[in-house]
Write a protein that holds these residues in place. Structure first.
Motif, short mmCIF file in Angstrom:
data_model
loop_
_atom_site.label_atom_id
_atom_site.label_comp_id
_atom_site.label_asym_id
_atom_site.label_seq_id
_atom_site.Cartn_x
_atom_site.Cartn_y
_atom_site.Cartn_z
N PHE A 97 0.74 -1.17 -0.03
CA PHE A 97 -0.17 -0.01 0.00
C PHE A 97 1.03 1.21 -0.06
O PHE A 97 2.01 1.13 0.72
CB PHE A 97 -0.82 -0.08 1.43
CG PHE A 97 -1.92 0.95 1.40
CD1 PHE A 97 -3.05 0.75 0.25
CD2 PHE A 97 -2.06 2.02 2.28
CE1 PHE A 97 -4.04 1.65 0.18
CE2 PHE A 97 -3.07 2.79 2.00
CZ PHE A 97 -4.42 2.65 1.05
N PRO A 98 0.53 2.48 -0.87
CA PRO A 98 1.53 3.62 -0.90
C PRO A 98 1.48 4.44 0.16
O PRO A 98 2.49 5.29 -0.07
CB PRO A 98 1.00 4.17 -2.09
CG PRO A 98 -0.35 3.72 -2.36
CD PRO A 98 -0.63 2.29 -1.67
N ILE A 99 0.59 4.17 1.17
CA ILE A 99 0.55 5.01 2.02
C ILE A 99 0.83 4.30 3.44
O ILE A 99 0.26 3.29 3.80
CB ILE A 99 -0.98 5.67 2.32
CG1 ILE A 99 -1.09 6.13 1.02
CG2 ILE A 99 -0.80 6.64 3.64
CD1 ILE A 99 -0.58 7.56 0.70
N VAL A 100 1.91 4.81 4.24
CA VAL A 100 2.20 4.15 5.69
C VAL A 100 2.25 5.47 6.62
O VAL A 100 3.20 5.98 6.85
CB VAL A 100 3.57 3.43 5.39
CG1 VAL A 100 4.01 2.71 6.90
CG2 VAL A 100 3.70 2.39 4.39
N ASP A 101 1.06 5.33 7.45
CA ASP A 101 0.79 6.54 8.24
C ASP A 101 0.95 6.00 9.80
O ASP A 101 0.07 6.04 10.35
CB ASP A 101 -0.53 7.10 8.02
CG ASP A 101 -0.84 8.19 8.75
OD1 ASP A 101 0.12 8.95 9.22
OD2 ASP A 101 -2.02 8.39 9.18
N ALA A 102 2.26 5.75 10.03
CA ALA A 102 2.74 5.18 11.41
C ALA A 102 2.38 6.37 12.50
O ALA A 102 2.22 6.08 13.51
CB ALA A 102 4.01 4.76 11.41
N ALA A 103 2.50 7.59 11.89
CA ALA A 103 2.49 8.76 12.67
C ALA A 103 0.89 9.17 13.13
O ALA A 103 0.56 9.93 14.05
CB ALA A 103 3.12 10.00 12.68
N ASP A 104 -0.03 8.57 12.37
CA ASP A 104 -1.38 8.59 12.56
C ASP A 104 -1.88 10.29 12.24
O ASP A 104 -2.76 10.83 12.91
CB ASP A 104 -2.03 8.12 13.83
CG ASP A 104 -3.42 7.81 13.81
OD1 ASP A 104 -4.07 7.54 12.87
OD2 ASP A 104 -4.14 7.89 15.14
N LEU A 105 -1.45 10.77 11.17
CA LEU A 105 -1.68 11.98 10.69
C LEU A 105 -3.12 12.08 9.91
O LEU A 105 -3.53 13.03 9.72
CB LEU A 105 -0.66 12.50 10.00
CG LEU A 105 0.87 12.45 10.91
CD1 LEU A 105 1.69 13.30 9.78
CD2 LEU A 105 0.66 13.25 12.06
#
Length: 234
Positions: A13-21
């Motif tokens: 998946f092209p989005i990895v939002d580990a910072a939960d933004l």
């Protein structure tokens, strides 16, 4: 290092939002935008956010995340990654394969100029969407610069023929005033007379101007892969 996100089909998946933004809907909307661009240009776009870099620099993190998780198109893994670290409020761009030349230093400045205001204001979805739109613009511009259609070729050929024909017609027109003499009486009988002789040296000066090409600063990641890139704060 955070783990990559996989789709239900097992693709990256092209989005990895580990910072939960981002919300889930925002992630899906950005991914859809990315897929449209990737399908047209066959060059990956990856967006990653993290809370901390750990012991890595922002450059090392971006390069390693891209390389070791296998992102990119083709054997050279063509693509770009945009990393956001919230701990240091840093951003980093990693480019790989053909994307190194496409997103040269000047293009990377354009990318940041397009999204930095919203990034600094905490409007992360808008910022990332602007980044993707600018990627699309840069990729299209690069494609246009390398595309020479048959229509353009025909126009160039016709223009070249016309430019060559104009002086030729002029020369032909001048020949209409030339007529042969039937006798020799009208020709000069005095021969050639030199009234003066001068030696002149004409100095020839050649000026050369170097054409500056857009540059792409490169480095080698821990995997041994070459990358372009740049970093900054927001």
């Amino acid at each position: 290092m955070v783990e990559p996100v996989l789709t239900v089909d097992g693709y990256l998946f092209p989005i990895v939002d580990a910072a939960d933004l981002l919300t889930d809907d925002e992630e899906n909307a950005l991914a859809s935008h990315i897929y449209d661009v990737e399908e047209q240009f066959q060059s990956a776009i990856v967006m990653v956010t993290v809370d901390t870099l750990g012991t890595r620099t922002v450059e090392e993190y971006g390069d390693d995340f891209y390389d070791y998780n296998g992102y990119g198109f083709g054997e050279n893994h063509d693509g770009i990654l945009f990393l956001i670290d919230m701990e240091t409020r840093s951003w980093h761009i990693t480019t790989t394969g053909s994307a190194i030349g496409v997103y040269n230093d000047s293009a990377q400045e354009d990318l940041i100029d397009a999204c930095k205001y919203n990034l600094s204001q905490g409007n992360y979805y808008q910022s990332f969407d602007e980044f993707i739109s600018e990627c699309n613009k840069i990729l299209q511009s690069d494609l246009d610069s390398h595309t020479f259609t048959s229509g353009k070729l025909t126009i160039c050929i016709i223009a070249g023929l016309l430019l060559a024909l104009i002086p030729l017609l002029g020369f032909i027109g001048q020949l209409h005033t030339v007529h042969p003499e039937k006798g020799a009486a009208n020709y000069s009988q005095q021969g050639l007379s030199l009234t003066g002789k001068h030696d002149r040296f004409v100095r020839k000066t050649t000026s050369r101007t170097k054409i500056q090409k857009e540059s792409s600063s490169t480095h080698t990641g821990s995997s041994g892969t070459s990358h372009g890139g740049s970093s900054g704060h927001f």
